[in-house]
Structures are given as structure tokens and as C-alpha cells.
Write a protein that holds these residues in place. Structure first.
Motif, PDB file in Angstrom:
ATOM      1  N   ASP A   1      -8.971   0.651  13.744  1.00 42.49           N
ATOM      2  CA  ASP A   1      -8.829   1.628  12.646  1.00 42.49           C
ATOM      3  C   ASP A   1      -7.413   2.199  12.553  1.00 42.49           C
TER       4      ASP A   1
ATOM      5  N   ILE B   1      -2.853  -7.722  12.323  1.00 42.08           N
ATOM      6  CA  ILE B   1      -3.681  -7.064  11.310  1.00 42.08           C
ATOM      7  C   ILE B   1      -5.132  -7.022  11.770  1.00 42.08           C
ATOM      8  N   ARG B   2      -5.605  -8.089  12.367  1.00 49.40           N
ATOM      9  CA  ARG B   2      -6.985  -8.088  12.885  1.00 49.40           C
ATOM     10  C   ARG B   2      -7.167  -7.011  13.958  1.00 49.40           C
TER      11      ARG B   2
ATOM     12  N   ASP C   1      -7.069  -3.562  12.401  1.00 46.93           N
ATOM     13  CA  ASP C   1      -8.318  -3.317  11.679  1.00 46.93           C
ATOM     14  C   ASP C   1      -9.436  -2.926  12.652  1.00 46.93           C
TER      15      ASP C   1
ATOM     16  N   MET D   1      -3.415  -9.879   3.921  1.00 47.01           N
ATOM     17  CA  MET D   1      -4.554  -9.510   4.760  1.00 47.01           C
ATOM     18  C   MET D   1      -4.592  -7.994   4.949  1.00 47.01           C
ATOM     19  N   ALA D   2      -3.442  -7.389   5.160  1.00 43.37           N
ATOM     20  CA  ALA D   2      -3.373  -5.937   5.307  1.00 43.37           C
ATOM     21  C   ALA D   2      -3.739  -5.238   4.000  1.00 43.37           C
TER      22      ALA D   2
ATOM     23  N   GLN E   1      -5.709  -6.215   1.681  1.00 46.07           N
ATOM     24  CA  GLN E   1      -7.162  -6.302   1.489  1.00 46.07           C
ATOM     25  C   GLN E   1      -7.899  -5.244   2.298  1.00 46.07           C
ATOM     26  N   ARG E   2      -7.278  -4.758   3.354  1.00 47.34           N
ATOM     27  CA  ARG E   2      -7.890  -3.748   4.224  1.00 47.34           C
ATOM     28  C   ARG E   2      -7.334  -2.340   3.959  1.00 47.34           C
ATOM     29  N   ASP E   3      -6.559  -2.186   2.880  1.00 42.96           N
ATOM     30  CA  ASP E   3      -5.913  -0.906   2.550  1.00 42.96           C
ATOM     31  C   ASP E   3      -5.083  -0.375   3.713  1.00 42.96           C
ATOM     32  N   MET E   4      -4.407  -1.276   4.399  1.00 43.07           N
ATOM     33  CA  MET E   4      -3.583  -0.949   5.555  1.00 43.07           C
ATOM     34  C   MET E   4      -2.112  -0.977   5.130  1.00 43.07           C
TER      35      MET E   4
ATOM     36  N   CYS F   1       0.804  -1.231   0.000  1.00 45.43           N
ATOM     37  CA  CYS F   1       0.000   0.000   0.000  1.00 45.43           C
ATOM     38  C   CYS F   1       0.834   1.278   0.000  1.00 45.43           C
TER      39      CYS F   1
END
Length: 113
Positions: free
Chosen positions: A64, A57-58, A61, A83-84, A86-89, A17
Motif C-alpha cells: 500500500d 510496482i508489485r 502495491d 502499471m503504476a 492502473q493502481r493510482d500510484m 498521477c
């Protein structure tokens, strides 16, 4: 402070990202215990940790948190990075120890929680 500025201060390698590099962040929290992160009453924008599993990551998320930095040269497995993503992290890693990373960010003006 932008994510790109944070990366520069820590000589960090981007894992995903990088297009989010201009996002402004104001606070950071450092811990290897995700229960401490969850218990923090303040808003957190950046998490520094040496823990490299999916729970990081969970937790980020749920709270926030937009940036996770893995310290001590630890590189998370590909599934953690995905996983990150997918969450735009944003995820990066630095060779700095947690203490050094926190000191550099605090000195640069980032609020440490």
C-alpha cells in the motif's frame, strides 16, 4: 508532507498521477532490494529505489505504498509507469542519489524507516 512538496524537495519529474499531488505522506523507505521493503514492519508511504522493473510496482502495491521515486536519474520503462497508473500510484524520478534524496526528505520532516 504532501507529494507535491516531496517533488519540490527532490526536483523530481512526475511520470504519472500528478493529480494526487495534495495527498499527505508521513514515512519513506529507501532500498533497491524489494525483499527488504516486504520485510519492513512499519507502514511505508513512499519508496525510493534505483530498481526500475515491474517488481517495484508489485511490491509497492502489496505494501500500500502510494508514491515510488526512482533515484539516480533512472527512468522506468513505459510498462512500469502504466502499471503504476492502473493502481493510482504516483511515480516520479529524480537525479538525486538515494543518500541525498533521503537526507533532503528527512531534513524536511518526512519519517525515514
Amino acid at each position: 508532507m504532501t507529494i507535491r512538496e516531496i517533488a519540490d524537495k527532490l526536483d523530481a519529474a512526475w511520470l504519472c498521477c500528478e493529480e494526487e499531488g495534495d495527498r499527505e505522506l508521513h514515512t519513506a523507505f529507501a532500498s533497491d532490494m524489494m525483499s527488504d521493503v516486504l520485510a519492513c514492519p512499519d507502514e511505508i508511504h513512499c519508496l525510493l529505489t534505483g530498481l526500475i522493473n515491474q517488481q517495484v510496482i508489485r511490491t509497492a502495491d502489496m505494501m500500500d505504498i502510494g508514491l515510488v521515486i526512482f533515484v539516480r536519474g533512472k527512468c522506468p520503462p513505459a510498462e512500469v509507469v502504466e502499471m503504476a497508473r492502473q493502481r493510482d500510484m504516483v511515480v516520479m524520478m529524480t537525479r538525486c542519489r538515494m543518500f541525498t534524496a533521503c537526507g533532503r526528505l528527512y531534513q524536511a520532516g518526512l519519517g525515514m524507516r
